[in-house]
Design an enzyme around this catalytic site. Sequence first.
Site, PDB file in Angstrom:
ATOM      1  N   ASP A  11       0.863  -1.178   0.000  1.00  0.00           N
ATOM      2  CA  ASP A  11       0.000   0.000   0.000  1.00  0.00           C
ATOM      3  C   ASP A  11       0.903   1.232   0.000  1.00  0.00           C
ATOM      4  O   ASP A  11       1.649   1.466   0.948  1.00  0.00           O
ATOM      5  CB  ASP A  11      -0.905  -0.002   1.235  1.00  0.00           C
ATOM      6  CG  ASP A  11      -2.057   0.979   1.099  1.00  0.00           C
ATOM      7  OD1 ASP A  11      -2.091   1.739   0.120  1.00  0.00           O
ATOM      8  OD2 ASP A  11      -2.931   0.975   1.987  1.00  0.00           O
ATOM      9  N   ASP A 105      -2.698   2.244  -6.202  1.00  0.00           N
ATOM     10  CA  ASP A 105      -1.615   2.261  -5.216  1.00  0.00           C
ATOM     11  C   ASP A 105      -1.605   1.069  -4.279  1.00  0.00           C
ATOM     12  O   ASP A 105      -0.957   1.106  -3.237  1.00  0.00           O
ATOM     13  CB  ASP A 105      -1.703   3.543  -4.389  1.00  0.00           C
ATOM     14  CG  ASP A 105      -2.997   3.631  -3.585  1.00  0.00           C
ATOM     15  OD1 ASP A 105      -3.985   2.995  -3.990  1.00  0.00           O
ATOM     16  OD2 ASP A 105      -3.016   4.339  -2.564  1.00  0.00           O
ATOM     17  N   GLU A 106      -2.305   0.007  -4.640  1.00  0.00           N
ATOM     18  CA  GLU A 106      -2.458  -1.104  -3.704  1.00  0.00           C
ATOM     19  C   GLU A 106      -2.560  -2.422  -4.459  1.00  0.00           C
ATOM     20  O   GLU A 106      -3.243  -2.499  -5.483  1.00  0.00           O
ATOM     21  CB  GLU A 106      -3.725  -0.870  -2.872  1.00  0.00           C
ATOM     22  CG  GLU A 106      -3.950  -1.834  -1.751  1.00  0.00           C
ATOM     23  CD  GLU A 106      -5.215  -1.488  -0.981  1.00  0.00           C
ATOM     24  OE1 GLU A 106      -5.524  -2.231  -0.032  1.00  0.00           O
ATOM     25  OE2 GLU A 106      -5.904  -0.502  -1.331  1.00  0.00           O
TER      26      GLU A 106
END
Length: 486
Positions: A11, A105-106
């Site tokens: 993350d 983003d993860e």
Amino acid sequence: MRAAPTILHLDMDAFYASAEQAAKPSLRGKPVVVGGLGPRGVVATASYEARRFGVHSAMPMAQARRLAPNAAYLVPRFLLYRTVSDQVMELLGRLSPLVEPLSLDEAFVDLEAGGTADDTASALEIGEQLRTAIKAVTGLTGSVGLAGSKMLAKIASEEAKPNGLLLIEPGTERELLAPMSVRILPGVGPATADHLRRAGMTRVNDLVEAGEAELVRLLGKAHGGSLHRMAFGYDDRPVVAERDAKSVSVEDTFDADLHDRVRVRTEVERLADRCVQRLRGAGRSGRTVVLKVRRYDFSTLTRSETLRGPTDDPAVVREAAARLLEAVDTTGGVRLLGVGVTGLADYTQEDLFAQAAGEQAATGEAAEEETAAGGDGDKLVDGAREETRETAEQPAARRWPAGHDVRHDTYGHGWVQGSGVGRVTVRFEEPESAPGRVRTFRIDDPELQPAAPLPLVRNPVDYSSWPASLPKSLSGPVSSGGESRP
């Protein structure tokens, strides 16, 4: 459940805001808030400096401004974020063929499937290496969680933030989870948490002690049973490399309610065109057109029409959306409109649409969801964005959106610090420069033009042979089994 912590969850830390700070030297170490800047805008991401003032994602932008009046407020630059995300996902792809992105983003990574880790030591090593690689390639930091399941790996990365690594040893799950809030478990949102609180359950251990029968009584068989298993740390979901999209959609929240019926229809047709652009960009077609209307009182209605076959024809989607709008009462005003396409396929059946204009398919269906006035409003939850006209999807809606890139013939590359009253203020600096000077121009200055974002790292380290030859230098906390070490 695995006997080794070989599921990794990455993350990125305050992704949008961190990317803006990396791109703008004058904002480093200062509070930065990214989101829609209109009266109804919401916060997409806040930097850690802004979070100290209580600003967080999904918060109304007006409230954020009250909490942190001196923060920098910027419109998202999705072109930059997608570029950085591609760099990160490429690194993850080097670790395993099983990478499951959850958002820009993860992502989850199955290290065992990639042969890069099979025990605690190798998992820790690869986690440390990944954080180093991300910093060297993008200039940003990410937090890593390692565990024997997806649920625990995600919990670990959250506990490791910011810029840290946490490994949960298989067998220690129950002890780790017991004192945590029930909100840490997937599927426990504010409503479920409040329901559990009224029953005297606020910690994970309370769920264990209550037993499955009591949770099923409170929450139903599926949800109660699932929550009971998760309270013990059980989660056998695999990492799935290909997550097939179920729909493609676009939405706009308007700064002022729309009352003109002709304007509403025009906006619906424009959204339909944008939706088809995304549909074609994904190489897909769709069979069901969905219209979403949020009215002045926050009540939300959805209407859908199922066509005779999948299409990516903008005219067909426009006409279907317009037909759906005819059945919606917009009296009183409209604050949000959305158009989506579901029932996705990899092909089209253009020959079936010769009579599409003005005709509703026999299989058409409509659904309506009424939300009480004063309901959830415009929010961003789990990465789902309601895009306003101030996002990068429509830079033309504002000539000079705050935070966006520009280039001046004399002064070079810069970014918009603010605009209004016929003027635009620009700070001229680049990611690897010193904080730059500020100058103001007329909004129609011919020497000033919009520009593409610059790379955050001009000469990134080459990791084409990674992970075999990655250096092992690292900063930030690294933890194993909940115990920190430098």
